[in-house]
Design a protein around this motif. Structure first.
Motif, PDB file in Angstrom:
ATOM      1  N   GLN A   1     -16.247  -0.306   5.333  1.00  0.00           N
ATOM      2  CA  GLN A   1     -16.174  -0.989   4.042  1.00  0.00           C
ATOM      3  C   GLN A   1     -14.772  -1.477   3.697  1.00  0.00           C
ATOM      4  N   LEU A   2     -13.756  -0.827   4.248  1.00  0.00           N
ATOM      5  CA  LEU A   2     -12.373  -1.172   3.939  1.00  0.00           C
ATOM      6  C   LEU A   2     -11.634  -1.564   5.212  1.00  0.00           C
ATOM      7  N   LEU A   3     -10.573  -2.361   5.007  1.00  0.00           N
ATOM      8  CA  LEU A   3      -9.746  -2.823   6.118  1.00  0.00           C
ATOM      9  C   LEU A   3      -8.291  -2.707   5.694  1.00  0.00           C
ATOM     10  N   VAL A   4      -7.452  -2.142   6.558  1.00  0.00           N
ATOM     11  CA  VAL A   4      -6.034  -1.989   6.266  1.00  0.00           C
ATOM     12  C   VAL A   4      -5.235  -2.768   7.298  1.00  0.00           C
ATOM     13  N   ALA A   5      -4.083  -3.307   6.879  1.00  0.00           N
ATOM     14  CA  ALA A   5      -3.247  -4.095   7.786  1.00  0.00           C
ATOM     15  C   ALA A   5      -1.795  -4.008   7.337  1.00  0.00           C
ATOM     16  N   GLY A   6      -0.901  -4.098   8.318  1.00  0.00           N
ATOM     17  CA  GLY A   6       0.529  -4.201   8.044  1.00  0.00           C
ATOM     18  C   GLY A   6       0.967  -5.646   8.168  1.00  0.00           C
ATOM     19  N   SER A   7       2.239  -5.886   7.925  1.00  0.00           N
ATOM     20  CA  SER A   7       2.736  -7.256   7.991  1.00  0.00           C
ATOM     21  C   SER A   7       4.235  -7.248   8.259  1.00  0.00           C
ATOM     22  N   GLU A   8       4.745  -8.432   8.564  1.00  0.00           N
ATOM     23  CA  GLU A   8       6.163  -8.592   8.867  1.00  0.00           C
ATOM     24  C   GLU A   8       7.023  -8.389   7.622  1.00  0.00           C
ATOM     25  N   ASP A   9       6.440  -8.566   6.418  1.00  0.00           N
ATOM     26  CA  ASP A   9       7.218  -8.425   5.179  1.00  0.00           C
ATOM     27  C   ASP A   9       7.232  -6.989   4.665  1.00  0.00           C
ATOM     28  N   SER A  10       6.912  -6.016   5.542  1.00  0.00           N
ATOM     29  CA  SER A  10       7.026  -4.565   5.287  1.00  0.00           C
ATOM     30  C   SER A  10       5.976  -4.018   4.329  1.00  0.00           C
ATOM     31  N   LEU A  11       4.938  -4.789   4.005  1.00  0.00           N
ATOM     32  CA  LEU A  11       3.884  -4.303   3.123  1.00  0.00           C
ATOM     33  C   LEU A  11       2.696  -3.779   3.915  1.00  0.00           C
ATOM     34  N   VAL A  12       2.006  -2.792   3.335  1.00  0.00           N
ATOM     35  CA  VAL A  12       0.717  -2.321   3.837  1.00  0.00           C
ATOM     36  C   VAL A  12      -0.330  -2.734   2.811  1.00  0.00           C
ATOM     37  N   GLN A  13      -1.342  -3.486   3.265  1.00  0.00           N
ATOM     38  CA  GLN A  13      -2.344  -4.014   2.340  1.00  0.00           C
ATOM     39  C   GLN A  13      -3.726  -3.479   2.681  1.00  0.00           C
ATOM     40  N   LEU A  14      -4.488  -3.177   1.644  1.00  0.00           N
ATOM     41  CA  LEU A  14      -5.840  -2.648   1.774  1.00  0.00           C
ATOM     42  C   LEU A  14      -6.821  -3.686   1.233  1.00  0.00           C
ATOM     43  N   PHE A  15      -7.851  -4.011   2.022  1.00  0.00           N
ATOM     44  CA  PHE A  15      -8.829  -5.034   1.652  1.00  0.00           C
ATOM     45  C   PHE A  15     -10.224  -4.439   1.609  1.00  0.00           C
TER      46      PHE A  15
ATOM     47  N   ILE B   1      -4.800   6.608  -0.868  1.00  0.00           N
ATOM     48  CA  ILE B   1      -5.476   5.341  -1.164  1.00  0.00           C
ATOM     49  C   ILE B   1      -5.705   5.154  -2.669  1.00  0.00           C
ATOM     50  N   PRO B   2      -6.267   6.130  -3.400  1.00  0.00           N
ATOM     51  CA  PRO B   2      -6.564   5.858  -4.825  1.00  0.00           C
ATOM     52  C   PRO B   2      -5.324   5.600  -5.672  1.00  0.00           C
ATOM     53  N   SER B   3      -4.250   6.389  -5.466  1.00  0.00           N
ATOM     54  CA  SER B   3      -3.083   6.290  -6.339  1.00  0.00           C
ATOM     55  C   SER B   3      -1.992   5.383  -5.802  1.00  0.00           C
ATOM     56  N   SER B   4      -2.118   4.911  -4.554  1.00  0.00           N
ATOM     57  CA  SER B   4      -1.105   4.074  -3.897  1.00  0.00           C
ATOM     58  C   SER B   4       0.230   4.781  -3.758  1.00  0.00           C
ATOM     59  N   ALA B   5       0.219   6.112  -3.823  1.00  0.00           N
ATOM     60  CA  ALA B   5       1.462   6.877  -3.743  1.00  0.00           C
ATOM     61  C   ALA B   5       1.742   7.285  -2.309  1.00  0.00           C
TER      62      ALA B   5
ATOM     63  N   GLN C   1     -11.705 -10.795  -1.042  1.00  0.00           N
ATOM     64  CA  GLN C   1     -10.709 -11.739  -0.555  1.00  0.00           C
ATOM     65  C   GLN C   1      -9.294 -11.236  -0.781  1.00  0.00           C
ATOM     66  N   VAL C   2      -9.001 -10.790  -2.000  1.00  0.00           N
ATOM     67  CA  VAL C   2      -7.641 -10.376  -2.350  1.00  0.00           C
ATOM     68  C   VAL C   2      -7.462  -8.894  -2.012  1.00  0.00           C
ATOM     69  N   PRO C   3      -6.220  -8.436  -1.801  1.00  0.00           N
ATOM     70  CA  PRO C   3      -5.988  -7.016  -1.492  1.00  0.00           C
ATOM     71  C   PRO C   3      -6.354  -6.109  -2.662  1.00  0.00           C
ATOM     72  N   LEU C   4      -6.982  -4.998  -2.352  1.00  0.00           N
ATOM     73  CA  LEU C   4      -7.267  -3.990  -3.370  1.00  0.00           C
ATOM     74  C   LEU C   4      -6.016  -3.205  -3.729  1.00  0.00           C
ATOM     75  N   ARG C   5      -5.203  -2.877  -2.738  1.00  0.00           N
ATOM     76  CA  ARG C   5      -3.983  -2.105  -2.927  1.00  0.00           C
ATOM     77  C   ARG C   5      -2.888  -2.679  -2.041  1.00  0.00           C
ATOM     78  N   GLN C   6      -1.646  -2.531  -2.474  1.00  0.00           N
ATOM     79  CA  GLN C   6      -0.479  -2.830  -1.667  1.00  0.00           C
ATOM     80  C   GLN C   6       0.455  -1.629  -1.711  1.00  0.00           C
ATOM     81  N   TYR C   7       0.917  -1.207  -0.542  1.00  0.00           N
ATOM     82  CA  TYR C   7       1.767  -0.025  -0.427  1.00  0.00           C
ATOM     83  C   TYR C   7       3.134  -0.481   0.067  1.00  0.00           C
ATOM     84  N   SER C   8       4.134  -0.312  -0.769  1.00  0.00           N
ATOM     85  CA  SER C   8       5.489  -0.738  -0.432  1.00  0.00           C
ATOM     86  C   SER C   8       6.395   0.488  -0.333  1.00  0.00           C
ATOM     87  N   GLY C   9       7.236   0.488   0.659  1.00  0.00           N
ATOM     88  CA  GLY C   9       8.139   1.614   0.906  1.00  0.00           C
ATOM     89  C   GLY C   9       8.898   1.436   2.201  1.00  0.00           C
ATOM     90  N   HIS C  10       8.276   0.755   3.139  1.00  0.00           N
ATOM     91  CA  HIS C  10       8.971   0.456   4.390  1.00  0.00           C
ATOM     92  C   HIS C  10       9.987  -0.651   4.157  1.00  0.00           C
TER      93      HIS C  10
END
Length: 526
Positions: A93-107, A151-155, A112-121
């Motif tokens: 049901q969910l898909l996670v991906a990293g990117s060159e701009d150091s974000l982790v996004q959850l779909f 996942i729920p708190s994005s912490a 279509q749009v990300p459910l969560r974005q995890y920034s820290g890297h």
């Protein structure tokens, strides 16, 4: 008078690779479908749930393809820079991906749009995966750190910075929600426990690690990097079991068959190797047109998907098994006349006479000519292009039969320039074949004896005879050189045998089995 026996055509072994059950299994794919993506395909991941869609990560987007469609059924393009490691959760049901701009996004797979974005890297995130409890995300980055996210708190739950170079691969345990593994360009593979603040196991691969994979039982771990694929025993605290060196360039990706009995590795040398997980020998090989970056197998091995550096996605579908209904496909056999007269359970008695129908013999054209003693015509028949080119064993068998009868010289004599040229062409093309050499050498000697007196009258025949002579002389030189090399090898093997016992005593207690593409080197524990 005895009946005529047709010419026996010997069956020779076919040259080429040995056909095994693995060969038949892995060749049972349709012609691959190739799809051009927007950039190098860095990751392919199959959904664990039906209908087993697969996510393809390339350039700045992740596209989801259906199991049989050649068009994407879903696309995620909300990436500002290159996307990496699009991975499904265990429920699909969910898909996670990293990117060159150091974000982790959850779909959400249906959104279509990300459910969560995890920034820290602070640098590109090349590794993302879900833990088996479905509530945490693993990420690995070029900033040398790997992190766990809620996942729920994005912490951010924890951060590990034990690696000293880029983290480019990782995987989570499917049996223990707290265990995960990362591989780095610092040549190490580390095993972490989310309940502790540091790694619990460390293995030195010896080369920058490009991919890691756990066996289904999770007792063994596979790492790939450089030209090597290595297997580690997790139950013996990371002891090295096997080192496979069958690729010529860097190994970039790994995957396992659905049964867990076959391991697949893809490399920049454009090959996919299939290994047996019991013997660790290569049982099959796939060739591709470009360097391979990612590989994935669908459940039950129905689909093999390979991503390459040139942006081409190669999809191979397994051929469906042909199941024919016996009643509809096979014509029903009627009972024979004897069954009507005698009955189905009739057993012949001692005084019964069996009257058999004469069996009509169907002879080939050359056999009919041999039967009527037309030896020259029989030889001409087997020298026709469709026989001498596609079935040279038939031509040689007829020559051997003529020699056995003592009529080979009569069949070779009295030929004009054209038929003699055809005969010499056949000799030039097949005399060095070890299957035909004994018979064709006799034919060549008879031709020289018969036509020696007329040499010089035909430039075509003279040129072919000189070519045949050069071919035979070159083959003799090869045989002499092979005999010399054989003598050298015998001396070398004798020297190695005397030093074998001494070398075994110097082996270390923690041994390693290394299997290469050339000679196998086996180093066992003493």
């Amino acid at each position: 008078m005895a009946s005529f026996k047709p010419t026996r055509i010997p069956s020779y072994p076919k040259f080429g690779e040995k056909v095994t059950q693995d060969t038949l299994y892995w060749r049972n794919y349709k012609t691959p479908v190739q799809i051009k993506e927007f950039g190098a395909i860095t990751n392919i991941d199959f959904s664990p749930t039906s209908p087993y869609n697969y996510a393809v990560t390339a350039s700045t987007r992740i596209q989801i393809y259906g199991p049989y469609s050649q068009e994407p059924v879903k696309s995620f393009t909300r990436f500002k820079d290159t996307a990496y490691s699009g991975t499904f959760r265990s429920d699909g049901q969910l898909l996670v991906a990293g990117s060159e701009d150091s974000l982790v996004q959850l779909f959400d797979v249906n959104g279509q749009v990300p459910l969560r974005q995890y920034s820290g890297h602070s640098k590109a995130v090349h590794v993302t995966d879900f833990t088996s409890d479905r509530y945490r995300i693993l990420s690995g980055s070029d900033d040398y750190t790997c992190r766990l996210w809620d996942i729920p708190s994005s912490a951010e739950i924890s951060c590990y910075n034990e690696h000293t170079d880029y983290i480019r691969c990782g995987t989570t345990s499917k049996l223990n929600p707290d265990l995960f593994i990362t591989g780095s360009y610092d040549h190490t593979v580390r095993v972490f426990d989310g309940r502790t603040d540091k790694s619990i196991m460390n293995m030195d691969h010896g080369h920058p690690v490009e991919s890691v994979l756990l066996f289904p039982s999770e007792g063994l771990l596979v790492s790939a990097g450089g030209r090597y694929v290595k297997v580690w025993d997790m139950l013996k605290w990371g002891q090295a079991l096997v080192s496979l060196k069958n690729h010529h360039k860097t190994v970039t990706c790994l995957c396992m068959s659905s049964s867990g009995q076959r391991l697949l590795s893809g490399s920049l040398d454009r090959h996919v190797k299939v290994y047996s997980t019991t013997t660790y020998k290569v049982v099959h090989n796939f060739d591709y047109a470009s360097s391979i970056l990612s590989i994935a197998l669908a459940p039950e091995d129905n689909t093999l998907v390979v991503g390459m550096t040139n942006g081409v996605l190669s999809i191979k579908q397994r051929k469906p098994e042909e199941k024919e209904a016996l009643g509809s496909k096979q014509r029903r056999r009627r009972p024979s006349y004897r069954v009507f007269v005698k009955g189905k359970t009739y057993v012949p008695k001692q005084d019964d006479f069996l009257v058999s129908k004469p069996v009509r013999m169907h002879l080939q054209k050359y056999d009919k000519q041999l039967k009527s003693f037309q030896v020259s015509k029989a030889l001409d028949t087997v020298l026709e292009p469709w026989i001498r080119v596609k079935k040279p064993e038939v031509t040689v068998a007829v020559m051997q039969e003529l020699n056995r009868r003592g009529t080979l010289k009569n069949a070779l004599a009295g030929r004009d320039e054209r038929s003699l040229s055809t005969l010499l062409s056949f000799l030039i093309g097949n005399i060095v074949d070890s299957r035909f050499t004994p018979t064709l050498v006799i034919v060549a000697e008879m031709i020289l004896d018969i036509y020696m007196r007329v040499m010089g009258q035909s430039p075509v025949v003279d040129k072919q005879i000189l070519r045949l002579q050069e071919l035979i002389e070159r083959e003799i030189d090869y045989q002499q050189e092979l005999v010399e090399v054989l003598g050298m090898l015998d001396t070398l093997f004798a020297t190695m045998t005397t030093k074998k016992d001494a070398s075994q005593q110097n082996r270390t207690a923690n041994g390693l089995l290394e299997i290469g593409s050339g000679q196998d080197q086996v180093v066992g524990a003493t």
